[in-house]
Design an enzyme around this catalytic site. Structure first.
Site, PDB file in Angstrom:
ATOM      1  N   GLY A  44       7.952  -6.160  12.988  1.00  0.00           N
ATOM      2  CA  GLY A  44       7.065  -6.110  11.954  1.00  0.00           C
ATOM      3  C   GLY A  44       7.043  -7.537  11.133  1.00  0.00           C
ATOM      4  O   GLY A  44       7.217  -8.582  11.852  1.00  0.00           O
ATOM      5  N   VAL A  49      11.906  -3.827  14.504  1.00  0.00           N
ATOM      6  CA  VAL A  49      12.038  -2.564  14.035  1.00  0.00           C
ATOM      7  C   VAL A  49      12.950  -1.902  15.258  1.00  0.00           C
ATOM      8  O   VAL A  49      12.680  -2.101  16.528  1.00  0.00           O
ATOM      9  CB  VAL A  49      10.561  -1.612  14.062  1.00  0.00           C
ATOM     10  N   ASP A 162      -3.116   1.007   1.941  1.00  0.00           N
ATOM     11  CA  ASP A 162      -3.012   0.631   3.250  1.00  0.00           C
ATOM     12  C   ASP A 162      -2.620   2.090   4.163  1.00  0.00           C
ATOM     13  O   ASP A 162      -2.054   1.967   5.163  1.00  0.00           O
ATOM     14  CB  ASP A 162      -1.990  -0.505   3.576  1.00  0.00           C
ATOM     15  N   ARG A 166      -1.845   3.993  11.843  1.00  0.00           N
ATOM     16  CA  ARG A 166      -0.704   3.170  12.273  1.00  0.00           C
ATOM     17  C   ARG A 166       0.364   3.291  11.366  1.00  0.00           C
ATOM     18  O   ARG A 166       1.455   2.815  11.544  1.00  0.00           O
ATOM     19  CB  ARG A 166      -1.282   1.593  12.470  1.00  0.00           C
ATOM     20  N   ASN A 167       0.148   3.754   9.945  1.00  0.00           N
ATOM     21  CA  ASN A 167       1.166   3.647   9.010  1.00  0.00           C
ATOM     22  C   ASN A 167       1.755   4.874   8.711  1.00  0.00           C
ATOM     23  O   ASN A 167       2.450   5.274   7.586  1.00  0.00           O
ATOM     24  CB  ASN A 167       0.756   2.853   7.479  1.00  0.00           C
ATOM     25  N   ASP A 180       4.777   3.237   5.042  1.00  0.00           N
ATOM     26  CA  ASP A 180       4.495   1.951   5.012  1.00  0.00           C
ATOM     27  C   ASP A 180       4.143   1.581   3.352  1.00  0.00           C
ATOM     28  O   ASP A 180       3.405   2.085   2.881  1.00  0.00           O
ATOM     29  CB  ASP A 180       3.221   1.534   5.812  1.00  0.00           C
TER      30      ASP A 180
HETATM   31  C1  LIG Z   1       4.893   2.227  10.352  1.00  0.00           C
HETATM   32  C2  LIG Z   1       6.314   2.155   9.987  1.00  0.00           C
HETATM   33  C3  LIG Z   1       6.950   0.919  11.096  1.00  0.00           C
HETATM   34  C4  LIG Z   1       8.299   0.606  10.903  1.00  0.00           C
HETATM   35  N1  LIG Z   1       9.091   1.773  11.062  1.00  0.00           N
HETATM   36  C5  LIG Z   1       9.812   2.417  10.134  1.00  0.00           C
HETATM   37  C6  LIG Z   1      10.311   1.826   8.894  1.00  0.00           C
HETATM   38  C7  LIG Z   1       9.322   1.968   7.807  1.00  0.00           C
HETATM   39  C8  LIG Z   1       9.647   1.480   6.671  1.00  0.00           C
HETATM   40  C9  LIG Z   1      10.641   1.035   6.232  1.00  0.00           C
HETATM   41  C10 LIG Z   1      11.902   0.808   7.129  1.00  0.00           C
HETATM   42  C11 LIG Z   1      11.478   1.473   8.745  1.00  0.00           C
HETATM   43  C12 LIG Z   1      12.539   1.304   9.638  1.00  0.00           C
HETATM   44  C13 LIG Z   1      10.405   3.698  10.682  1.00  0.00           C
HETATM   45  N2  LIG Z   1       9.956   3.703  12.065  1.00  0.00           N
HETATM   46  C14 LIG Z   1       9.964   4.276  13.109  1.00  0.00           C
HETATM   47  C15 LIG Z   1      10.740   5.364  13.932  1.00  0.00           C
HETATM   48  O1  LIG Z   1      11.352   6.158  12.996  1.00  0.00           O
HETATM   49  N3  LIG Z   1      10.291   5.929  15.126  1.00  0.00           N
HETATM   50  C16 LIG Z   1       9.412   5.065  15.991  1.00  0.00           C
HETATM   51  O2  LIG Z   1       9.323   5.365  17.164  1.00  0.00           O
HETATM   52  N4  LIG Z   1       8.785   4.009  15.494  1.00  0.00           N
HETATM   53  C17 LIG Z   1       8.050   3.089  16.194  1.00  0.00           C
HETATM   54  C18 LIG Z   1       9.012   3.576  14.105  1.00  0.00           C
HETATM   55  N5  LIG Z   1       8.551   2.525  13.406  1.00  0.00           N
HETATM   56  C19 LIG Z   1       8.949   2.491  12.137  1.00  0.00           C
END
Ligand SMILES: CCCCn1c(-c2ccccc2C)cn2c3c(=O)[nH]c(=O)n(C)c3nc12
Length: 342
Positions: A44, A49, A162, A166-167, A180
């Site tokens: 990010g 992440v 946003d 993707r979010n 997001d």
């Molecule tokens: C579009 C969000 C991108 C960041 N993010 C988050 C997330 C989003 C916001 C705050 C904190 C976090 C860890 C969870 N997850 C996940 C998840 O639970 N599982 C996933 O496979 N991915 C790729 C994630 N990517 C995120």
């Protein structure tokens, strides 16, 4: 407000002198010893992440899967505050279609934001990896979840700005959740009572043009009605299994075409009622767009009467040759462009 199911509005963390105060108020502090990082699953703006485990309070032998955003070490205090702002916002929400915040680690390094783990990841990559594999009813069910999450956020007077596939994250049960909350914003009620957004600290005034309503691009009028425009683009992304909105057109060509009344064509095999919903969300006049409450009701009706999904929008011809298309030697890699001309 009348008929609102939530009793309060979201509070912009920037109304606190000390941003750490907002984090303390809305996010549970987790001791780093309760966290096990297992793998890096993405990157990010502020760091990695990861996927990992969180020991459940009170029963340390029980662990739950979590996703973890880490702040890269050596970040400035401003970066740290901006990073944690997302947790201060997420911690105020409680809805099945909004990602759940487990807590934060702020008293040791690296600073982390911990959420529930969504097994199927980001909606856009998930759909591209499963092109054509879902029934229309499953796709519409995903859209209903996103709309329901957005209805809740709009009732909390939170303007997202946003919303894009993707979010949105997808769990093992195909439940979609809004995920997001990075860009902070202040909501001030304007004379006509509509909520508009004044930018407190939009990173360099960048916006994702092809997902953004014309009035938000033209004069930064971000409201729940501009989030509805973005939702219409998400509907197109879902029914297209993650196709890029406006394909490889430049952002300027997108803006010019929308201004001339051009709208994205119906995706292949898209039900006519779903394409009509997209067009409703893309009304130029923002007060003519449906509210998220009515979008949820419309999707519920379509799900309850699947026959209404059988009529397919007459498939448009292949994407029209973009009249403005001039072969571009390189393409800006991101969806984000500054307000100033690229
Ligand atoms: C579009 C969000 C991108 C960041 N993010 C988050 C997330 C989003 C916001 C705050 C904190 C976090 C860890 C969870 N997850 C996940 C998840 O639970 N599982 C996933 O496979 N991915 C790729 C994630 N990517 C995120």
């Amino acid at each position: 407000q009348v008929g609102s199911t939530t009793s309060r509005s979201y509070i912009d963390p920037h109304t606190y002198e000390d941003p750490n105060q907002a984090v303390k108020e809305f996010a549970r502090e987790i001791d780093a010893s309760y966290i096990t990082i297992e793998a890096i699953i993405g990157g990010g703006e502020f760091g990695d992440v990861c996927r990992g485990k969180l020991k459940v309070l009170g029963s340390p032998s029980v662990e739950v899967d979590v996703a973890i955003k880490t702040l890269k070490p050596g970040s400035s205090d401003k970066a740290r505050n901006d990073f944690l702002t997302e947790a201060s916002i997420m911690g105020q929400f409680e809805h099945p279609n909004v990602i759940f915040l487990q807590g934060v680690v702020t008293r040791s390094n690296p600073v982390m934001i911990i959420t529930e783990y969504m097994e199927n990841g980001s909606l856009d990559t998930f759909l591209r990896a499963n092109d054509g594999k879902f029934q229309v009813l499953q796709l519409v069910g995903m859209l209903r979840g996103i709309a329901s999450g957005m209805q809740y956020l709009s009732e909390m007077n939170y303007v997202h700005r946003d919303l894009a596939a993707r979010n949105v994250l997808v769990n093992a049960q195909l439940v979609c959740k809004i995920a997001d909350f990075g860009l902070s914003r202040e909501i001030e009620s304007t004379t006509e009572g509509a909520y508009t957004t004044r930018f407190s600290n939009f990173q360099g005034g960048k916006i994702p043009v092809r997902w953004t309503a014309p009035e938000a691009i033209a004069f930064r009028k971000f409201t729940s009605a501009s989030d509805v425009w973005s939702f219409g683009i998400v509907v197109w992304e879902v029914m297209s299994y993650g196709e890029r909105p406006y394909w490889n057109w430049s952002n300027q060509d997108v803006i010019k075409s929308i201004e001339k009344g051009y709208r994205l064509p119906a995706p292949m095999d898209c039900p006519e009622t779903i394409y009509q919903l997209m067009l409703d969300c893309w009304q130029k006049e923002r007060t003519h767009r449906p509210m998220f409450l009515s979008i949820v009701k419309t999707l519920d009706k379509l799900i309850r009467c699947p026959d209404t999904l059988r009529r397919i929008a007459q498939n448009s011809r292949p994407p029209p040759v973009n009249p403005y298309y001039v072969p571009v030697v390189f393409k800006c890699g991101s969806d984000w462009v500054s307000f100033h001309h690229e």
